[in-house]
Design a protein around this motif. Sequence first.
Motif, short mmCIF file in Angstrom:
data_model
loop_
_atom_site.label_atom_id
_atom_site.label_comp_id
_atom_site.label_asym_id
_atom_site.label_seq_id
_atom_site.Cartn_x
_atom_site.Cartn_y
_atom_site.Cartn_z
N ILE A 43 0.83 -1.20 0.00
CA ILE A 43 0.00 0.00 0.00
C ILE A 43 0.87 1.26 0.00
O ILE A 43 0.57 2.25 -0.66
CB ILE A 43 -0.95 -0.02 1.20
CG1 ILE A 43 -2.01 -1.12 1.02
CG2 ILE A 43 -1.65 1.34 1.37
CD1 ILE A 43 -2.86 -1.37 2.24
N LYS A 60 -3.78 -7.01 -7.07
CA LYS A 60 -4.13 -5.63 -7.40
C LYS A 60 -4.13 -4.80 -6.13
O LYS A 60 -4.42 -5.31 -5.04
CB LYS A 60 -5.53 -5.58 -8.05
CG LYS A 60 -5.70 -6.48 -9.26
CD LYS A 60 -4.81 -6.05 -10.41
CE LYS A 60 -5.09 -6.92 -11.64
NZ LYS A 60 -4.18 -6.59 -12.76
N LEU A 61 -3.83 -3.52 -6.29
CA LEU A 61 -3.78 -2.65 -5.12
C LEU A 61 -5.11 -2.62 -4.39
O LEU A 61 -5.16 -2.64 -3.16
CB LEU A 61 -3.37 -1.23 -5.55
CG LEU A 61 -3.02 -0.25 -4.41
CD1 LEU A 61 -1.84 -0.76 -3.60
CD2 LEU A 61 -2.71 1.13 -4.98
N TYR A 62 -6.22 -2.60 -5.15
CA TYR A 62 -7.54 -2.54 -4.51
C TYR A 62 -7.91 -3.85 -3.79
O TYR A 62 -8.87 -3.89 -3.03
CB TYR A 62 -8.62 -2.18 -5.54
CG TYR A 62 -8.82 -3.19 -6.64
CD1 TYR A 62 -9.59 -4.33 -6.44
CD2 TYR A 62 -8.25 -3.00 -7.90
CE1 TYR A 62 -9.78 -5.26 -7.45
CE2 TYR A 62 -8.43 -3.92 -8.92
CZ TYR A 62 -9.20 -5.06 -8.69
OH TYR A 62 -9.39 -5.98 -9.69
N GLU A 63 -7.15 -4.93 -4.04
CA GLU A 63 -7.42 -6.21 -3.38
C GLU A 63 -6.78 -6.30 -2.00
O GLU A 63 -7.07 -7.24 -1.25
CB GLU A 63 -6.90 -7.36 -4.24
CG GLU A 63 -7.64 -7.56 -5.55
CD GLU A 63 -7.03 -8.67 -6.40
OE1 GLU A 63 -7.80 -9.40 -7.05
OE2 GLU A 63 -5.79 -8.80 -6.40
N CYS A 64 -5.92 -5.34 -1.67
CA CYS A 64 -5.17 -5.43 -0.41
C CYS A 64 -6.09 -5.50 0.80
O CYS A 64 -5.82 -6.25 1.76
CB CYS A 64 -4.21 -4.25 -0.28
SG CYS A 64 -2.75 -4.38 -1.35
N LEU A 65 -7.18 -4.73 0.80
CA LEU A 65 -8.09 -4.75 1.94
C LEU A 65 -8.74 -6.12 2.08
O LEU A 65 -8.84 -6.66 3.19
CB LEU A 65 -9.17 -3.67 1.78
CG LEU A 65 -10.24 -3.65 2.88
CD1 LEU A 65 -9.61 -3.43 4.25
CD2 LEU A 65 -11.28 -2.56 2.60
N ASP A 66 -9.16 -6.71 0.95
CA ASP A 66 -9.77 -8.04 1.01
C ASP A 66 -8.77 -9.08 1.52
O ASP A 66 -9.13 -9.96 2.32
CB ASP A 66 -10.27 -8.46 -0.38
CG ASP A 66 -11.53 -7.70 -0.79
OD1 ASP A 66 -12.12 -7.04 0.08
OD2 ASP A 66 -11.90 -7.76 -1.97
N SER A 104 -11.54 -16.38 -7.00
CA SER A 104 -12.63 -15.43 -7.29
C SER A 104 -13.83 -16.16 -7.89
O SER A 104 -14.45 -15.72 -8.86
CB SER A 104 -12.15 -14.33 -8.24
OG SER A 104 -11.12 -13.57 -7.65
N ALA A 136 2.82 -3.90 -6.18
CA ALA A 136 1.62 -4.71 -6.33
C ALA A 136 1.77 -5.73 -7.46
O ALA A 136 1.40 -6.91 -7.31
CB ALA A 136 0.40 -3.82 -6.58
N PRO A 163 2.91 1.29 -4.09
CA PRO A 163 2.00 0.63 -5.05
C PRO A 163 2.69 -0.09 -6.20
O PRO A 163 2.14 -1.05 -6.75
CB PRO A 163 1.15 1.80 -5.57
CG PRO A 163 1.18 2.80 -4.46
CD PRO A 163 2.56 2.70 -3.88
#
Length: 255
Positions: free
Chosen positions: A117, A129-135, A194, A123, A120
């Motif tokens: 994070i 993906k950067l947006y997958e880090c929270l998941d 996924s 990643a 970036p």
Amino acid sequence: DVLGRYLMGYDIIRVASPTKLTLEHRERIKKAISSLIGVEVIEEKPNEVVLQCLLSPLAVPMKTLFKRADVIAQQMHGDSIKALIDRDVELAQSVIRRDEDLNRIYFLIVRQLRTIIRNPRLADRAGIKLYECLDYRLAAKSIESIGDEAVSIATSIIKLLPYESKLEIEPEIVDLSNLVDKMHSEAFKAFMKSDYNLAIEIIRLSNRVHSMADALNVKTLKLPAKVAFHMNSIVTSLKIIGDISVDIADLVVRP
């Protein structure tokens, strides 16, 4: 504080004191880093200890860490129930000890995610993906929590064994354990691939788990008080593992 700085991605951590560090201080520092992968003492002075993480940010692929953490959590759960059936105190104790191994991997996962994070560009190298880090962060915590519930089961078993021999409800506990273990395994697979349809199948099993757990808890009320308490704790932990598996499945978004 040492753990916090490790999780934030610091490579050098200095533990300093205005006065001389005692032997107890140094032992506490070494104990603190025993659960942190890659951290070593590289310098010691009378009033300072310097720690360094010798592991490069993405030395171990993220998905490899996840798979290893999940295998440990799943084995801990399976062995905790096996300890109940076999009346094996040593196996139950080994489940409790393995929690430290799971925590070490969990801490490294969190460290790597925070590093990504903050940088970036890493990643792509990490394969996420950067947006997958929270998941991934939420999934990692879920896996670590399953390990905690396995420890709770093992602890209850150690306390339970002196009171009672085989119990009539044990086959039903095994059935519940097998169901939530399947949910856990399939939820992890759905998350890694996924697979939305598989995730939905896992979520639909939630009501069945709750019904089985509620029925078992009613039966535990007929047992002696101390036995009932520990059996109820085991059933509750199994139900929680089922709920955590649903939480993992919930992270899978419709494509």
